[in-house]
Design an enzyme around this catalytic site. Structure first.
Site, PDB file in Angstrom:
ATOM      1  N   GLY A  23       0.964  -1.564   0.685  1.00 41.91           N
ATOM      2  CA  GLY A  23       0.347  -0.358  -0.443  1.00 41.91           C
ATOM      3  C   GLY A  23       0.780   1.405  -0.366  1.00 41.91           C
ATOM      4  N   ASP A  45       2.753   2.973   2.186  1.00 43.98           N
ATOM      5  CA  ASP A  45       3.543   2.442   2.830  1.00 43.98           C
ATOM      6  C   ASP A  45       4.685   1.695   2.075  1.00 43.98           C
ATOM      7  OD1 ASP A  45       5.994   1.718   4.650  1.00 43.98           O
ATOM      8  OD2 ASP A  45       4.986  -0.036   5.493  1.00 43.98           O
TER       9      ASP A  45
END
Length: 173
Positions: free
Chosen positions: A35, A37
């Site tokens: 995602g 991150d």
């Protein structure tokens, strides 16, 4: 309300924003993941990974600041949100703590503009509308208490998330 003009809900890619700091929805290792991150780690380059490895992780509900490296943002604030477990494991308090800690770090590092993703709402399964309410409550609380931050962006990746965030924003005076 003046505080409402300081908070803007936008749809886009947080890794492209020219702000003082972006917030990363990090995991406890701070070493990247999926995602937002993973996207932030890829966009920032390998020096971010090296600094995060030296940071020694971060507990759920807290945050740590690193340089932004190849990002347009000067800093990344890595906030570790909770995994949703039905709401009886202090998830609301832990998520609120992420936002409080991120805003405190922004204050300490003289950050004027900050962009938040939707923390814990992806693979951590925190109910989106509930997370939006917590995020906005903590952001407005920090601004109301005199934070030096002048502009806060809540960055949504999808149209549906953007619309939900806008709806939740209308519930704040």
């Amino acid at each position: 309300m003046i505080l409402r003009t300081m908070v803007e809900i936008i749809k886009g890619d947080i890794t492209t924003l020219k702000v003082d700091a972006i917030v990363n929805a990090a995991n406890t290792t701070l070493l990247g993941g999926g995602g937002v991150d993973g996207a932030i780690h890829r966009a920032a380059g390998p020096r971010l990974q090296a600094e995060c490895a030296m940071a020694g992780g971060c507990p759920t509900g807290s945050a740590k600041l690193t340089e932004g490296y190849s990002l347009p943002a000067r800093f990344v604030i890595h906030a570790v949100g909770p995994v949703w477990s039905g709401g009886d494991q202090h998830e609301d308090e832990l998520l609120a703590s992420c936002y409080r800690t991120a805003m405190r770090l922004a204050e300490e590092h003289r950050i004027d503009s900050i962009a938040f993703p939707c923390i814990s709402t992806g693979v951590y399964r925190f109910p989106f509308e509930r997370a939006c309410g917590i995020a906005l409550a903590e952001i407005f609380r920090a601004l109301d208490e005199g934070s030096r931050v002048k502009q806060v962006y809540c960055v949504c990746f999808s149209d549906a998330d953007y619309e939900t965030y806008q709806e939740v924003l209308t519930t704040f005076g």
